[in-house]
Write an enzyme that holds these catalytic residues in place. Structure first.
Site, PDB file in Angstrom:
ATOM      1  N   ASP A 123       2.829   4.642  -6.395  1.00 37.25           N
ATOM      2  CA  ASP A 123       2.030   5.867  -6.499  1.00 37.25           C
ATOM      3  C   ASP A 123       0.753   5.592  -7.274  1.00 37.25           C
ATOM      4  O   ASP A 123       0.806   5.148  -8.416  1.00 37.25           O
ATOM      5  CB  ASP A 123       2.782   6.944  -7.307  1.00 37.25           C
ATOM      6  CG  ASP A 123       3.859   7.618  -6.490  1.00 37.25           C
ATOM      7  OD1 ASP A 123       3.577   7.993  -5.347  1.00 37.25           O
ATOM      8  OD2 ASP A 123       4.980   7.762  -7.012  1.00 37.25           O
ATOM      9  N   CYS A 134       6.290  12.513  -9.348  1.00 33.32           N
ATOM     10  CA  CYS A 134       5.016  12.631  -8.628  1.00 33.32           C
ATOM     11  C   CYS A 134       4.163  13.761  -9.193  1.00 33.32           C
ATOM     12  O   CYS A 134       2.941  13.662  -9.241  1.00 33.32           O
ATOM     13  CB  CYS A 134       5.243  12.900  -7.145  1.00 33.32           C
ATOM     14  SG  CYS A 134       6.213  11.646  -6.334  1.00 33.32           S
ATOM     15  N   CYS A 136       4.802   0.833  -8.600  1.00 30.77           N
ATOM     16  CA  CYS A 136       5.764   1.922  -8.442  1.00 30.77           C
ATOM     17  C   CYS A 136       5.535   2.701  -7.160  1.00 30.77           C
ATOM     18  O   CYS A 136       6.303   3.602  -6.831  1.00 30.77           O
ATOM     19  CB  CYS A 136       5.702   2.874  -9.618  1.00 30.77           C
ATOM     20  SG  CYS A 136       6.145   2.091 -11.157  1.00 30.77           S
TER      21      CYS A 136
END
Ligand SMILES: Cc1ncc(COP(=O)(O)O)c(C=O)c1O
Lengths: 145, 430
Positions: free
Chosen positions: A35, A103, A33
């Site tokens: 992250d 995030c 993804c």
């Protein structure tokens, strides 16, 4: 697109690095993804977070939320650190663009994962702490067009 | 009256110089001048869009000021507008070896792609409902195909090889009796790969299947002749060849059943309603004229600079790969993947150094998946996230490239120093 605070924390991130023999570490997210966040905690006998470091693979928002989250938990007790939620991190950064909200979830999860690791190693329980998911993903509802 | 004539439209275009001599004022050909005017920007995103040439702007201005008539009107006042459109149409037709009545103006590449695919699907649905395209098309093609899939059409998305080249044997295998359209891009916008268009045209022709190509990145940069290449429909967009934004064309071969896509007035032989974007079309014509005349020289200059950039980045930044083919690529395209880092972070840091580039990372696509093109050439997700596309123009200099390479080295090292993936990798290799 990003607020000044986000840009500041992205360009001058606080607490980047590693802690050798950390009291707790947590890694969340996945490279698929885009992250990954890793948090190292150094916690003293009184359950106070003496030091915290992070490493992040991710976009500007991911780096900035990691940096802000580490600042917010530093010097706090593990119980107080539980109050550093994704919402609190986001507010401290004056907000994130909607597509970047996931995030900030990652930052909270990373701290929880590190706390969980610490709790497990020391055989203690931290109120409200659940076993972290190692993988965070978001499901975009496909809009009909 | 010179001032009046120029100041108003120039203000309209967002350009703030007061000029007597347009040629002189727009001449940023030397690096210092460009840098003074453009605040130290090093623009390396010419696949996204290009700078409208000063000569192009100059040609457009009268169609805002004195020649503002509607080209459909009967009076003499509108004649220059009609002429401007006819002139651009001729310039474009000539550049492709096509006839003037085969060129239809649109609002850009996206509309041209939508028109070509949707209108063909509709017009030929009685013959069949199968379309073949590739996995690396622009979203203007892919999302249009997905739209048709929801409406009873079947679409085959061809795989590409590691360089992004469509596999011809797979194309042949995909053809069915009910295949009505093959749509394959001329050159890819992300990795620059130039597709075997002539061969695809031949295959389509041999099977009596219509062939559309999205030539948005190729037209004006690579010589194209529609007959030689067996092309039935071709999309182009003006702003990719130093023309204005919001104007494009669709070439449609005579004899095709062409349905109208935008319904309205009788413009574009009743195929595309709406008052023409006269200044845009006039500027497009000038841009095409210049692009055709300068093509060879430009390609040579860009190729040299591109190769220099690629050489330096690949040899000086460890754990880096070039995406796309080393030589069979657009003359201005370089696309890298830097392991262990994420593209958006890299872009923001380049931006703070005045460098404009783009990335196929998820964060820049607005979804969680990285670029479909990078995945189609077989890159794992985590590597695709670390991609950087730099697309040059003839205006870039070697000095700029040197500066950019130094910055890339610095930034990549910095991002790696804070990457958990790099940390793990270094621990494993220690
Ligand atoms: C290959 C390709 N097709 C289509 C388009 C869309 O063109 P436009 O921006 O003119 O709609 C682009 C530009 O982004 C492109 O690169």
């Amino acid at each position: 697109m990003y607020t000044e605070k986000v840009m500041d924390h992205f360009q001058n991130p606080r607490n980047v690095g590693e802690i050798e023999n950390a009291s707790g570490t947590g890694t969340v997210g996945n490279a698929k993804c885009g992250d990954i966040m890793r948090i190292y905690l150094d916690i003293d006998k009184n359950q106070v977070i003496r030091d915290v470091k992070f490493k992040t693979f991710g976009c500007g928002a991911a780096v900035a939320t990691s940096s802000m989250a580490t600042e917010m938990v530093k010097g706090k007790t593990v119980q107080e650190a539980m109050e550093v939620t994704n919402k609190a991190v986001m507010e401290a950064l004056d907000g994130l663009p909607p597509v970047k909200v996931h995030c900030s979830l990652l930052a909270e999860e990373a701290i929880h994962a590190a706390l969980w690791d610490y709790a497990e190693k020391n055989g203690i329980t931290i109120e409200g702490l659940e076993k972290p998911k190692s993988d965070i993903s978001e499901h975009d509802e496909d809009e009909e067009y | 009256m010179v001032e009046r004539k120029y100041i108003i439209p120039i203000a309209m275009l967002g350009i703030y110089y007061i000029i007597e001599n347009v040629d002189e004022a727009f001449n940023f050909n030397t690096t210092e001048r460009r840098i003074t005017y453009m605040k130290q920007t090093i623009y390396l995103d010419n696949a996204a869009t290009t700078r409208t040439r000063p000569e192009v702007v100059e040609v457009m201005i009268p169609y805002f000021t004195e020649n503002y008539g509607n080209p459909s009107s009967v009076y003499e006042f509108s004649a220059p507008c009609k002429q401007a459109i006819a002139h651009t149409r001729e310039t474009i037709a000539k550049s492709l070896g096509a006839k003037t009545n085969e060129i239809y103006f649109t609002a850009g590449g996206t509309e041209s792609d939508n028109w070509a695919i949707k209108a063909t699907a509709e017009a030929y649905a009685s013959k069949g409902k199968h379309i073949i395209t590739s996995k690396i098309e622009h979203h203007a093609v892919l999302h249009t195909c997905e739209y048709l899939e929801k409406r009873g059409f079947e679409v085959t998305y061809l795989d590409v090889d590691e360089y992004g080249t469509v596999k011809l044997d797979e194309l042949k295998k995909a053809i069915r009796p009910d295949t009505i359209l093959i749509s394959i891009m001329f050159a890819n916008n992300e990795i620059g790969t130039v597709e075997p268009i002539k061969e695809i045209g031949k295959i389509a022709g041999a099977h009596g299947i219509l062939f559309h190509t999205d030539a948005v990145q190729a037209y004006g940069h690579i010589p194209i002749n529609v007959d030689e290449y067996g092309i039935d429909m071709l999309s182009s967009s003006s702003h990719k060849l130093n023309g204005p934004k919001g104007v494009g064309f669709l070439y449609i071969r005579t004899g095709l059943k062409t349905r109208s896509f935008v319904h309205g007035g009788a413009q574009e032989r009743k195929r595309r309603g709406g008052t023409e974007n006269v200044p845009g079309i006039a500027g497009y014509g000038k841009a095409v004229e210049i692009a055709m005349a300068s093509m060879e020289e430009r390609a040579k200059k860009e190729t040299e600079l591109r190769d220099y950039l690629i050489e330096r980045v690949i040899s000086e930044v460890p754990y880096t790969r070039l995406n796309g083919h080393r030589t069979n690529r657009l003359s201005n395209n370089a696309n890298f993947a830097f392991q262990f880092i994420e593209g958006e972070s890299l872009l923001i840091m380049l931006d703070s150094n005045g460098i404009c580039g783009s990335s196929g990372s998820a964060c820049t696509s607005g979804s969680l998946d990285p670029s479909h093109v990078l995945l189609a050439i077989g890159l794992p997700h985590e590597i695709a996230h670390g991609s950087l596309r730099l697309t040059l123009s003839e205006e870039n200099t070697k000095e700029e490239i040197d500066f950019v390479v130094e910055k890339i080295k610095e930034i990549v090292a910095r991002l790696r120093s804070m990457s958990p993936l790099y940390e793990d990798f270094m621990k494993q290799t220690r």
